[in-house]
Design a protein around this motif. Structure first.
Motif, short mmCIF file in Angstrom:
data_model
loop_
_atom_site.label_atom_id
_atom_site.label_comp_id
_atom_site.label_asym_id
_atom_site.label_seq_id
_atom_site.Cartn_x
_atom_site.Cartn_y
_atom_site.Cartn_z
N MET A 68 -40.85 -81.84 -63.90
CA MET A 68 -40.85 -82.64 -65.11
C MET A 68 -40.52 -84.10 -64.78
N THR A 69 -40.91 -84.98 -65.68
CA THR A 69 -40.63 -86.39 -65.52
C THR A 69 -39.80 -86.88 -66.69
N THR A 70 -39.40 -88.14 -66.63
CA THR A 70 -38.64 -88.71 -67.72
C THR A 70 -39.52 -89.14 -68.88
N ALA A 71 -40.83 -89.21 -68.68
CA ALA A 71 -41.75 -89.59 -69.75
C ALA A 71 -42.00 -88.39 -70.67
N ASP A 72 -42.21 -88.66 -71.96
CA ASP A 72 -42.38 -87.58 -72.92
C ASP A 72 -43.84 -87.42 -73.34
N PHE A 73 -44.77 -87.70 -72.44
CA PHE A 73 -46.19 -87.50 -72.71
C PHE A 73 -46.82 -86.82 -71.51
N ARG A 74 -47.98 -86.19 -71.74
CA ARG A 74 -48.63 -85.37 -70.72
C ARG A 74 -50.00 -85.93 -70.37
N TYR A 75 -50.27 -86.02 -69.07
CA TYR A 75 -51.58 -86.45 -68.59
C TYR A 75 -52.54 -85.26 -68.54
N THR A 85 -43.33 -97.43 -56.15
CA THR A 85 -43.34 -95.99 -56.42
C THR A 85 -42.23 -95.61 -57.37
N GLN A 86 -41.04 -96.11 -57.11
CA GLN A 86 -39.90 -95.71 -57.91
C GLN A 86 -40.10 -96.06 -59.38
N PHE A 87 -40.77 -97.19 -59.64
CA PHE A 87 -41.01 -97.55 -61.03
C PHE A 87 -41.91 -96.53 -61.71
N LEU A 88 -42.97 -96.10 -61.03
CA LEU A 88 -43.88 -95.12 -61.62
C LEU A 88 -43.18 -93.77 -61.82
N LEU A 89 -42.33 -93.38 -60.86
CA LEU A 89 -41.62 -92.11 -60.99
C LEU A 89 -40.60 -92.15 -62.13
N ASP A 90 -39.93 -93.26 -62.27
CA ASP A 90 -38.86 -93.36 -63.27
C ASP A 90 -39.39 -93.60 -64.68
N ASN A 91 -40.55 -94.24 -64.79
CA ASN A 91 -40.95 -94.76 -66.10
C ASN A 91 -42.34 -94.40 -66.58
N GLU A 108 -54.56 -79.78 -52.20
CA GLU A 108 -53.43 -78.94 -52.59
C GLU A 108 -53.22 -79.03 -54.10
N GLN A 109 -52.95 -77.88 -54.71
CA GLN A 109 -52.72 -77.81 -56.14
C GLN A 109 -51.25 -77.48 -56.42
N PHE A 110 -50.69 -78.15 -57.42
CA PHE A 110 -49.28 -77.98 -57.79
C PHE A 110 -49.17 -77.26 -59.14
N PRO A 111 -48.24 -76.33 -59.28
CA PRO A 111 -47.98 -75.74 -60.60
C PRO A 111 -47.27 -76.74 -61.49
N GLU A 112 -47.26 -76.46 -62.77
CA GLU A 112 -46.59 -77.35 -63.72
C GLU A 112 -45.08 -77.35 -63.51
N THR A 113 -44.53 -76.21 -63.19
CA THR A 113 -43.10 -76.10 -62.91
C THR A 113 -42.92 -75.32 -61.60
N GLY A 114 -41.75 -75.44 -61.01
CA GLY A 114 -41.46 -74.71 -59.79
C GLY A 114 -42.22 -75.21 -58.58
#
Length: 322
Positions: free
Chosen positions: A1-8, A160-166, A265-271
């Protein structure tokens, strides 16, 4: 999960400035294999690999370079949440006017643009693009979709950190001491939809765009096609140790890099696993020992408008996140 409350939903499109629209049109359709959708009111041209209105926009300009990246979100509510999220951060998102949205095939969707303040890179957000039922042109390549874009920046770690955080991104792999970082917009499963790489100029610069293709035959046929037409090859055929993708990078008439990529490589939504710290040593650059040519640094700048690097705003956002 990220700190943003929207989904791509997906990486949507990339807009580029080109110095010779006719030559780059011929490259995009006759060499790279995209289908020409049509022309906009300002002379821009649209190209697609599937049913969506476009995945590449080419604009005539005096200098080549990156204009913006478009991101499709899952719903209209996600677009609204993203707009308010960025506005609360002080990033001043700007709604795309109705006339421009119509030209972009976005007339049924709200859309806005925002610049990340570290480098002035512009992102566009929307949720629904017009679908076209007319068939694609030719049979040069079987595409799956637009895959990602890479941008060279002076400070990869800070950017990078800005995109990850915000901005709702997650890091998949970090190369060297933040030489490059490959990120995915959550919860999109592809290893990366966006990457920051070292800049060749000391200022933000375009590095490459990529489309995912269906089979190794598509990459092999492109290899022979560029040999026949004397199109530059910058890197590959090879296999990336980060995503596991087979790749081939070629140069357009301005020297900008366009990639075919196969498998990822494919990533799951969680885990999901955390980011790996990958070697930046030259001997670890490619699983098939492919060697990048000097052209792999790419060409083209980044249109930052009047934004530039906003140190004060970046610090303000960082403080707001603490």
């Amino acid at each position: 999960m990220t700190t943003a409350d929207f989904r791509y939903q997906r990486a949507g499109y990339v807009a580029l400035n080109v110095t010779d629209l006719a030559r780059t049109h011929d490259f995009a359709t006759g060499i790279y294999g995209l289908t020409f959708t049509g022309e906009g009111p300002s002379g821009e041209r649209f190209y697609r690999s599937g049913p969506r209105h476009h995945e590449v926009v080419l604009q005539p300009a005096a200098e080549p370079g990156f204009v913006r990246a478009g991101w499709e979100l899952e719903t209209e509510d996600d677009v609204s949440r993203a707009f308010h999220h960025f506005r609360q951060l002080g990033l001043k998102p700007r709604r795309v006017p109705a006339e421009e949205r119509a030209a972009l095939g976005l007339s049924i969707s709200d859309a806005f643009r925002v610049r990340e303040p570290v480098n002035g890179v512009e992102f566009e957000y929307y949720s629904r693009m017009e679908y076209l039922s007319r068939p694609l042109d030719g049979d040069l390549t079987t595409f799956k979709r637009f895959a990602h874009v890479g941008i060279g920046v002076p400070d990869v770690q800070r950017s990078t950190q800005f995109l990850l955080d915000n901005m709702g991104f997650l890091a998949s792999d970090i190369v060297g001491d933040y030489t490059s970082v490959f990120m995915r917009p959550w919860p999109v499963s592809d290893h990366h939809g966006f990457g920051y790489l070292p800049t060749r100029t000391g200022a933000p610069a375009f590095h490459h765009l990529a489309f995912l293709v269906d089979s190794i035959d598509d990459i092999g046929k492109l290899f022979n096609r560029i040999e026949e037409h004397a199109v530059g090859r910058a890197f590959g055929i090879g296999r990336h140790p980060t995503s596991g993708s087979v790749h081939l990078y070629i140069t357009d008439p301005d020297g900008m890099l366009w990639e075919y990529t196969l498998g990822m490589e494919q990533f799951p939504e969680t885990g999901y696993r955390g980011p790996r710290f990958m070697s930046a040593a030259p001997e670890d650059a490619d699983l098939w020992q492919a060697k990048p040519k000097p052209e792999f640094v790419g060409k083209g700048g980044v249109v930052t408008g009047d934004a530039g690097i906003d140190e004060a705003l970046t610090e303000l956002v960082a403080q707001a996140r603490k």
